[in-house]
Write a protein that holds these residues in place. Structure first.
Motif, PDB file in Angstrom:
ATOM      1  N   PRO A 101      60.753  37.784 176.487  1.00 53.02           N
ATOM      2  CA  PRO A 101      59.683  36.510 176.029  1.00 53.02           C
ATOM      3  C   PRO A 101      59.487  36.913 174.727  1.00 53.02           C
ATOM      4  O   PRO A 101      60.258  38.016 173.969  1.00 53.02           O
ATOM      5  CB  PRO A 101      58.950  37.978 176.882  1.00 53.02           C
ATOM      6  CG  PRO A 101      59.247  38.844 176.491  1.00 53.02           C
ATOM      7  CD  PRO A 101      60.662  38.036 177.024  1.00 53.02           C
ATOM      8  N   PHE A 102      58.686  35.569 173.750  1.00 55.70           N
ATOM      9  CA  PHE A 102      58.276  36.455 172.578  1.00 55.70           C
ATOM     10  C   PHE A 102      56.880  36.256 172.426  1.00 55.70           C
ATOM     11  O   PHE A 102      55.999  35.408 173.512  1.00 55.70           O
ATOM     12  CB  PHE A 102      58.944  34.673 171.850  1.00 55.70           C
ATOM     13  CG  PHE A 102      58.212  34.766 170.535  1.00 55.70           C
ATOM     14  CD1 PHE A 102      59.314  35.148 169.370  1.00 55.70           C
ATOM     15  CD2 PHE A 102      57.146  34.285 169.605  1.00 55.70           C
ATOM     16  CE1 PHE A 102      58.955  35.071 167.954  1.00 55.70           C
ATOM     17  CE2 PHE A 102      56.864  34.559 168.823  1.00 55.70           C
ATOM     18  CZ  PHE A 102      57.676  35.247 167.294  1.00 55.70           C
ATOM     19  N   LEU A 103      56.713  37.974 171.860  1.00 55.72           N
ATOM     20  CA  LEU A 103      55.296  37.548 171.736  1.00 55.72           C
ATOM     21  C   LEU A 103      54.710  38.111 170.442  1.00 55.72           C
ATOM     22  O   LEU A 103      55.603  39.095 169.680  1.00 55.72           O
ATOM     23  CB  LEU A 103      54.888  39.288 172.837  1.00 55.72           C
ATOM     24  CG  LEU A 103      55.272  38.700 174.669  1.00 55.72           C
ATOM     25  CD1 LEU A 103      55.327  40.296 175.244  1.00 55.72           C
ATOM     26  CD2 LEU A 103      54.628  37.931 175.363  1.00 55.72           C
ATOM     27  N   ALA A 104      54.231  37.879 169.743  1.00 58.40           N
ATOM     28  CA  ALA A 104      53.036  38.057 168.339  1.00 58.40           C
ATOM     29  C   ALA A 104      51.715  38.289 168.697  1.00 58.40           C
ATOM     30  O   ALA A 104      50.906  38.671 169.595  1.00 58.40           O
ATOM     31  CB  ALA A 104      52.624  36.130 168.359  1.00 58.40           C
ATOM     32  N   HIS A 112      64.194  33.948 167.274  1.00 58.51           N
ATOM     33  CA  HIS A 112      64.490  33.939 168.766  1.00 58.51           C
ATOM     34  C   HIS A 112      64.729  33.300 169.243  1.00 58.51           C
ATOM     35  O   HIS A 112      66.022  33.230 170.559  1.00 58.51           O
ATOM     36  CB  HIS A 112      63.189  34.027 169.257  1.00 58.51           C
ATOM     37  CG  HIS A 112      62.883  34.404 170.300  1.00 58.51           C
ATOM     38  ND1 HIS A 112      63.398  35.313 171.175  1.00 58.51           N
ATOM     39  CD2 HIS A 112      62.466  33.761 171.813  1.00 58.51           C
ATOM     40  CE1 HIS A 112      63.390  34.863 172.649  1.00 58.51           C
ATOM     41  NE2 HIS A 112      62.339  34.121 172.245  1.00 58.51           N
ATOM     42  N   ASN A 113      64.802  31.979 169.235  1.00 60.92           N
ATOM     43  CA  ASN A 113      65.314  31.015 170.106  1.00 60.92           C
ATOM     44  C   ASN A 113      67.207  30.699 169.962  1.00 60.92           C
ATOM     45  O   ASN A 113      67.468  30.234 170.913  1.00 60.92           O
ATOM     46  CB  ASN A 113      64.942  29.318 169.582  1.00 60.92           C
ATOM     47  CG  ASN A 113      63.857  29.402 170.565  1.00 60.92           C
ATOM     48  OD1 ASN A 113      63.139  30.241 171.183  1.00 60.92           O
ATOM     49  ND2 ASN A 113      62.414  29.157 169.359  1.00 60.92           N
ATOM     50  N   HIS A 114      67.343  31.521 169.815  1.00 62.35           N
ATOM     51  CA  HIS A 114      69.139  30.916 168.350  1.00 62.35           C
ATOM     52  C   HIS A 114      69.321  32.614 168.804  1.00 62.35           C
ATOM     53  O   HIS A 114      70.564  32.627 168.059  1.00 62.35           O
ATOM     54  CB  HIS A 114      69.296  30.552 167.505  1.00 62.35           C
ATOM     55  CG  HIS A 114      68.944  29.074 167.390  1.00 62.35           C
ATOM     56  ND1 HIS A 114      67.743  28.227 167.956  1.00 62.35           N
ATOM     57  CD2 HIS A 114      69.070  27.941 167.786  1.00 62.35           C
ATOM     58  CE1 HIS A 114      67.907  27.139 167.381  1.00 62.35           C
ATOM     59  NE2 HIS A 114      68.788  26.939 167.644  1.00 62.35           N
ATOM     60  N   SER A 115      69.355  33.527 169.400  1.00 63.18           N
ATOM     61  CA  SER A 115      69.574  35.111 169.222  1.00 63.18           C
ATOM     62  C   SER A 115      70.156  34.850 170.964  1.00 63.18           C
ATOM     63  O   SER A 115      70.106  34.105 171.818  1.00 63.18           O
ATOM     64  CB  SER A 115      68.349  36.010 169.301  1.00 63.18           C
ATOM     65  OG  SER A 115      67.228  35.830 169.673  1.00 63.18           O
TER      66      SER A 115
END
Length: 508
Positions: A178-181, A169-172
């Motif tokens: 947001p990053f949701l799990a 996610h951090n390199h896309s």
């Protein structure tokens, strides 16, 4: 990246050095040049490098030493060899890139940029390791992160699959979103659908207002679906549609909503086996298998254990502002021999226990068994037993608990209704007192075969409803050779209900 990226140039001729320095101009890198391999080995003993550009004419024994020194850090440094055009050197060590002389500035710049990204991912994501397995994981992240391809991360529990998802996610292009799990295994089917896709007001009991799901909330970002193998078939169908069409409908709604979300899934199960057993859809399986990253268990990369221990000790000491005398080499070796069934999560918990309970001296191998004993006494984390996911607000947790209770109640009511209707069909009239009148089950069907049973009709020894139900469950499981899905279908109950009955009657 705050710290400089250190580059070492070894035995480059004048033209090669000029070409390399043309790439290294500016303040992004810190570089050093030496004339021979021996000087490079001496320098690397005290000044670790992130990338080495060396002429292939250096004696192989010195190249091997240089390669080994690049592995001494918390991650694996990059080795680049320069050779005459048309020649490929035969070496006994791992080489990241072989470039022809004279140096092509663009090729060298590309190699350096890739090495920088690998270091940045390692430092920022917490994916610590210098093993070949971790090297492959980092390379896979670099390769797949810039794309839009759905990723499947496999590996045992506790190996760090979510760290990989966050690194991707951090390199896309979705890194600003947001990053949701979501843990698919921790939610009941109805709750999971509402969690993922949202619901409209009145969609079910308790749905007092419209609610957006995680797919809408993660718009422009990434959604991480952990334990995807536990997702029920009905939810799999809806999820597959979102993957293919990039659109969804809320539970109880008719409006089609477009979503722009990167999907990363993870599982500790063998999805191929789930596919064969009929628990996982074939079309979804192949949709997720487009790109797979395998995160190895800790026992398969034991060389990373000292680095992980060091990282956990540093993190704990910084967070709690405490000092720690350290761990002796024999203690480290003892920890490297342990199989770590809980993987990195287990190692982290044990290291934190050692730091917190430290005897104010360096821990030795003799101390390790005692720490394991104290650690194992703690038992499983209480959060594992909760019916709701952790890291939620009290309102969210309470709402999810209500949803789960309602769904469970709905299943129980359906079972009671089914039992009453079946009783009316099978034996009319139902005796008011079953202890005065024998209960006779007449004609029923199991697996398409007619049976006729009399439950101790002549002896007066009646079986309870629970006993008869237990016998029916046992028979169904025997008939299907333990296939719970088929057994549930024969018994006319849901698969989850069957699992509950198996547990209730201790048939496992």
């Amino acid at each position: 990246m705050d710290e400089k990226f250190n580059i070492l140039l070894i035995s480059l001729d004048e033209k090669g050095r000029e070409a390399a320095l043309a790439v290294l101009e500016g303040e992004r890198w810190k570089w050093t040049a030496v004339d021979n391999g021996k000087a490079a080995v001496d320098l690397l003993r005290h000044n670790p490098a992130d990338l080495v550009v060396a002429d292939a004419s250096i004696p192989e024994a010195e190249l091997v030493q240089i390669s080994e020194k690049l592995k001494d850090g918390r991650y694996w440094g990059t080795l680049v060899l320069l050779c005459p055009k048309g020649e490929v050197p035969v070496v006994q060590m791992e080489v990241d890139a072989i470039l022809e002389k004279p140096i092509d500035r663009h090729e060298l710049a590309e190699v350096i940029d890739r090495a920088q990204v690998r270091k940045r991912i390692s430092l920022e994501s917490g994916l610590v390791g210098k093993s070949e397995q971790m090297r492959r994981v980092l390379e896979a992240i670099i390769q797949i992160a810039p794309t839009e391809i759905t990723v499947l991360i496999t590996g045992e529990t506790g190996t760090g699959k979510e760290l990989i998802a966050k690194a991707i996610h951090n390199h896309s292009r979705h890194k600003t979103g947001p990053f949701l799990a979501v843990d698919c295994g921790a939610l009941a089917e109805g709750v999971l659908e509402s969690e993922l896709f949202g619901h409209e007001r009145g969609a079910f009991t308790g749905a007092v207002a419209r609610r957006k799901g995680v797919f809408e909330a993660a718009e422009g970002g990434t959604i991480f679906l952990d334990e995807i193998g536990d997702m029920m078939p009905a939810t799999q169908v809806r999820f597959l549609r979102v993957l293919e069409e990039r659109e969804l409908r809320r539970v109880g709604g008719t409006e089609t909503i477009k979503v722009d979300v990167r999907v990363i899934a993870a599982t500790n199960l063998d999805l191929a086996a789930s596919l064969r057993e009929g628990n996982f859809r074939q079309d979804l399986y192949y949709r997720l298998k487009v790109f797979e990253i395998y995160m190895p268990p800790l026992r398969e990369r034991r060389d990373d254990i000292p680095l992980l221990i060091d990282a956990f000790v540093r993190s704990y000491c910084q967070e709690h502002k405490v000092s720690f005398p350290g761990i002796s080499e024999d203690a480290i070796q003892s920890l490297m021999r342990y199989p770590w069934p809980g993987n990195i999560r287990e190692l982290k918990n044990l290291v934190e226990s050692m730091v917190a309970l430290s005897p104010k001296r360096k821990i030795t191998a003799d101390d390790i068994p005692g720490y394991f004993k104290d650690y194992l006494k703690q038992g499983p984390s209480s959060s594992h037993l909760l019916p709701v996911r952790v890291k939620k607000t009290p309102d969210q947790a309470e709402r999810e608990l209500i949803y789960r209770s309602l769904l469970s109640l709905r299943e129980d009511v359906a079972e009671i209704k089914k039992f009453i209707l079946e009783g009316e069909r099978v034996a009319k009239p139902i005796p008011i007192n079953p202890y005065e009148t024998p209960f006779i089950a007449e004609v029923g069907e199991i697996g398409g075969k007619e049976i006729k049973e009399t439950a101790q009709a002549d002896t007066g020894e009646l079986k309870s409803i629970a006993q008869m139900e237990k016998e029916m469950v046992v028979k169904a499981l025997r008939q299907t050779e333990g296939n719970k899905k088929k057994a549930a279908k024969i018994l006319g109950m849901g698969e989850r209900t069957l699992y509950r009955k198996i547990k209730e009657y201790r048939l496992q």
